[in-house]
Structures are given as C-alpha cells and as structure tokens.
Motif scaffolding. Structure first.
Motif, PDB file in Angstrom:
ATOM      1  N   LEU A 166       0.827  -1.193   0.000  1.00 19.20           N
ATOM      2  CA  LEU A 166       0.000   0.000   0.000  1.00 19.20           C
ATOM      3  C   LEU A 166       0.869   1.254   0.000  1.00 19.20           C
ATOM      4  N   LYS A 167       0.245   2.392  -0.258  1.00 22.75           N
ATOM      5  CA  LYS A 167       0.957   3.657  -0.344  1.00 22.75           C
ATOM      6  C   LYS A 167       0.695   4.463   0.922  1.00 22.75           C
ATOM      7  N   GLN A 282       2.660  13.758   3.588  1.00 26.75           N
ATOM      8  CA  GLN A 282       3.931  13.296   4.123  1.00 26.75           C
ATOM      9  C   GLN A 282       3.744  12.130   5.091  1.00 26.75           C
ATOM     10  N   PRO A 283       4.794  11.345   5.288  1.00 27.74           N
ATOM     11  CA  PRO A 283       4.703  10.234   6.244  1.00 27.74           C
ATOM     12  C   PRO A 283       4.278  10.743   7.616  1.00 27.74           C
ATOM     13  N   GLY A 307       3.807  -1.476   3.251  1.00 20.14           N
ATOM     14  CA  GLY A 307       3.508  -0.116   2.836  1.00 20.14           C
ATOM     15  C   GLY A 307       4.779   0.645   2.517  1.00 20.14           C
ATOM     16  N   ALA A 308       4.675   1.600   1.598  1.00 14.43           N
ATOM     17  CA  ALA A 308       5.829   2.413   1.214  1.00 14.43           C
ATOM     18  C   ALA A 308       5.342   3.721   0.608  1.00 14.43           C
ATOM     19  N   ALA A 309       6.220   4.723   0.593  1.00 11.10           N
ATOM     20  CA  ALA A 309       5.893   6.017   0.006  1.00 11.10           C
ATOM     21  C   ALA A 309       5.718   5.888  -1.501  1.00 11.10           C
ATOM     22  N   THR A 326      -4.401   7.747   6.653  1.00  9.17           N
ATOM     23  CA  THR A 326      -4.717   7.480   5.251  1.00  9.17           C
ATOM     24  C   THR A 326      -3.793   6.422   4.676  1.00  9.17           C
ATOM     25  N   LEU A 327      -4.347   5.560   3.848  1.00  8.56           N
ATOM     26  CA  LEU A 327      -3.579   4.608   3.051  1.00  8.56           C
ATOM     27  C   LEU A 327      -4.201   4.549   1.667  1.00  8.56           C
TER      28      LEU A 327
END
Length: 363
Positions: A166-167, A282-283, A307-309, A326-327
């Motif tokens: 996921l983002k 942003q993270p 998950g990753a940016a 949020t994802l």
C-alpha cells in the motif's frame, strides 16, 4: 463475477471531461451502490457528476466515525481506445484493457468488499467517486475535503505498488498554465511591430527550469504547448501546461511562488494560473498506526501486506495532508497505468476484496 463486472466497466469508456460518458457510468454506480444498501448523492460538475454513497454501520460500531473510501471513474483513455488500440484480453491470469488498473479494477474490488461485509458488523462507510481525478480533481477538492470531516480513516483504491504494498504517503502535485499574449504582425514585412508569444513562452519555460534547478526533489514536466498559426505571422498567443511534483509543502510553496512571480522579458503579457493542486501527503505516525492495523487485518485472511511512500498523486493527498490516517493502493496488483500495456493480475481482484472486507470489519 468480478471479472465479468470489470469487463462491463471497461467496456463503458469514461475519458476525463466527457460528461455524458461519465454520467452514464455514474448511473451504473448509483444503481449498484443502492443495491448494496447505500444512500447515494450525485454532485453535479461541468466535467461530470461526482458520487457520494453512505452505507450504514452495523452492530456495536453502528454510530462510530465512518471509514472513507476514495475512488474515481474517469480514465486517461479516449472513446475508441478499447476498440482500436487496447482490446479486452485475458491470458495466463492477466487481464488487459483501458482502465483495468487505473482504476476500474479498484471500483470492482470495492463493490465486492461492500457485498462481503453486508451482513457483518462494521463502522459506517462512505464512498466518494470523483469524475475528474486524472486532471487533479479541480472540481472535487472541496467535496473530498468536506466528506472527509470526522472520518476515522481514509482509504484509496488506486493501484498499489508493483509488489502489492500500500501507499503510505505521496508527493504533492500541481498543474500550472502559463499564457502569453504578444502582438501579431507580418513576419517579413513588419516584424519589428510584432511580439512573438512563442519566443516569450520559450524564455519563460527556460526560467521555470532555472527555478526547478534551484530546489531539491522537484519533478517538472511540460505536458502541452500551444500557440501561433502561420509561419508568416508573428504569433500573438501561446500557452503551456506544466505538471510539478513536490516532496514537501515548503518546496512546493517556494517553487510556485517563484513561478507566479515570473516577469515578461519582452513587450508581452504574461498570466500564470494554477489549474489544480494536491498538497504533499507526508509520512505520519497516524498512517503508520493505520498500516499496522491493516497488516493485522491482512494476516487474518492469509495475506502479508506492506507499505511504502509513492511519488504519484491522488485524492488521498488531501486526506493525508489534513492529518487523517490514510492509506492508498487497495486496487488490484498490475502494471501499466496510463500506458497501452495496462493490466491487472486477475487473482488479486478477489484477494484485494477479501483484504478490504477484513479491514472494514476489524477497524
């Protein structure tokens, strides 16, 4: 059933800006969401109607804060792409076609998950379907912001990372249009009285490059250039549309301020305007905590989720920027977004629907 529905949705081509095609597709979604128990609202917009569907909660959390699901029904492909260039094709577990990956596959995943949880306890659910996401959601930003108020978390159904992760954050994205008005004249008999809008635009684009070069982590793409008409006429008008991507809000503010402050280098008029804007998401600890809950939900249905940016932008930029957990990336696994080899892995349609259902019932 999911594949058949995806084929139906891909067969109804919905290019951004074609309000008639998008509204006809919105009719389908309105009927479908109503069948699944949703109360559907249509929000008119010049580029096509947006939809909001609210599904009541069940059980102990029936009155809890809702989950927000962000989707869109426009695609980058023109009418005829399916027939002439990218016909529907299934081979070796892969489905090809315009919009299968971005994001009609995500719409089908969401519908199937809603069907799965119909008789289970869960929070209220809110679905927002945007009609102009592929050009930055200029008519939907206020809608997404309003519908996000008070939600527990937000999830996007855009494509995931290639490995299915996921983002967890996204770069900001802004579309800018530079318009130049010069002065027409005969290019041979009276060139001195002319002011070339094209020459001015070229100089301005060079200036934009200098601005970008002075900042780290900025992407800049000049997507369109228009202007002029005949080689024997000094062109009186020209324009360019530019897509910028920013890793953080301070860089975005600095670059956009510099672009807005551009001055003509000749006797021409210059207008710079923002067409659409999605601030950087942003993270955050909030999204990290949400991801941990999603990882646990995935394991409950035999799936390992990470998950990753991400560098691409979407409507989840808005909820992430607002500080809402949020994802994104709950659509099926595949590749080729905005490319003629667009495709999804058929088996992941069911897998993603099961994952979403587990998320809904566990949060």
């Amino acid at each position: 059933m999911m594949i058949e529905r995806l084929r139906e949705y891909v067969g109804a081509e919905t290019p951004t800006g074609d309000a008639a095609a998008l509204n006809a597709f919105a009719d389908r979604l309105t009927t479908r969401y109503a069948e699944l128990g949703g109360a559907v609202r249509r929000i008119p917009a010049p580029t096509g109607d947006h939809l909001v569907a609210d599904f009541p909660g069940r059980g102990p959390q029936a009155s809890a804060a809702p989950l927000l699901f962000l989707t869109h029904h426009d695609t980058v492909w023109p009418i005829g792409q399916l027939r002439d260039v990218m016909p529907w094709r299934e081979a070796d577990g892969i489905i090809h076609g315009p919009g299968v990956f971005d994001m009609k596959g995500g719409l089908v995943v969401l519908e199937s998950a809603l069907e799965e949880v119909a008789d289970r306890d869960h929070r209220p659910l809110r679905v927002v379907v945007v009609a102009d996401e592929e050009i930055g959601s200029p008519s939907a930003r206020a809608l997404v912001t309003a519908e996000a108020a008070g939600v527990y978390a937000a999830f996007g159904f855009e494509p995931p990372h290639p490995n299915g992760d996921l983002k967890t954050s996204r770069w900001g994205s802004t579309r800018v249009r530079i318009e130049v008005t010069g002065r027409e004249a005969h290019a041979a008999l009276d060139p001195g009285n002319g002011v070339s809008a094209i020459d001015e635009l070229v100089d301005q684009l060079v200036a934009v490059r200098r601005v970008v070069a002075g900042h780290d982590h900025v992407l800049c793409n000049v997507g369109t250039i228009t202007g002029g008409g005949r080689t024997n006429v000094v062109p009186g008008s020209a324009a360019a549309e530019i897509g910028f991507r920013f890793v953080d809000p301070s860089t975005e503010e600095s670059v956009l301020a510099a672009v807005a402050a551009l001055e003509p280098v000749r006797d021409a008029q210059l207008k710079v305007r923002v067409l659409s804007n999605r601030p950087a998401w942003q993270p955050s600890a909030a999204s990290d905590e949400l991801l941990a809950k999603v990882v646990a939900a995935g394991r409950s249905v035999g799936q390992e989720i990470g998950g990753a940016a991400a560098s691409g932008a979407a409507d989840t930029n808005l909820t992430g920027w607002l500080g809402i957990p949020t994802l994104d990336g709950l659509g099926p696994v595949g590749k080729g977004a905005h490319a003629v080899h667009e495709q999804v892995v058929a088996a992941t349609l069911t897998e993603r629907a099961d994952l979403v259902a587990a998320i809904v019932t566990s949060l």
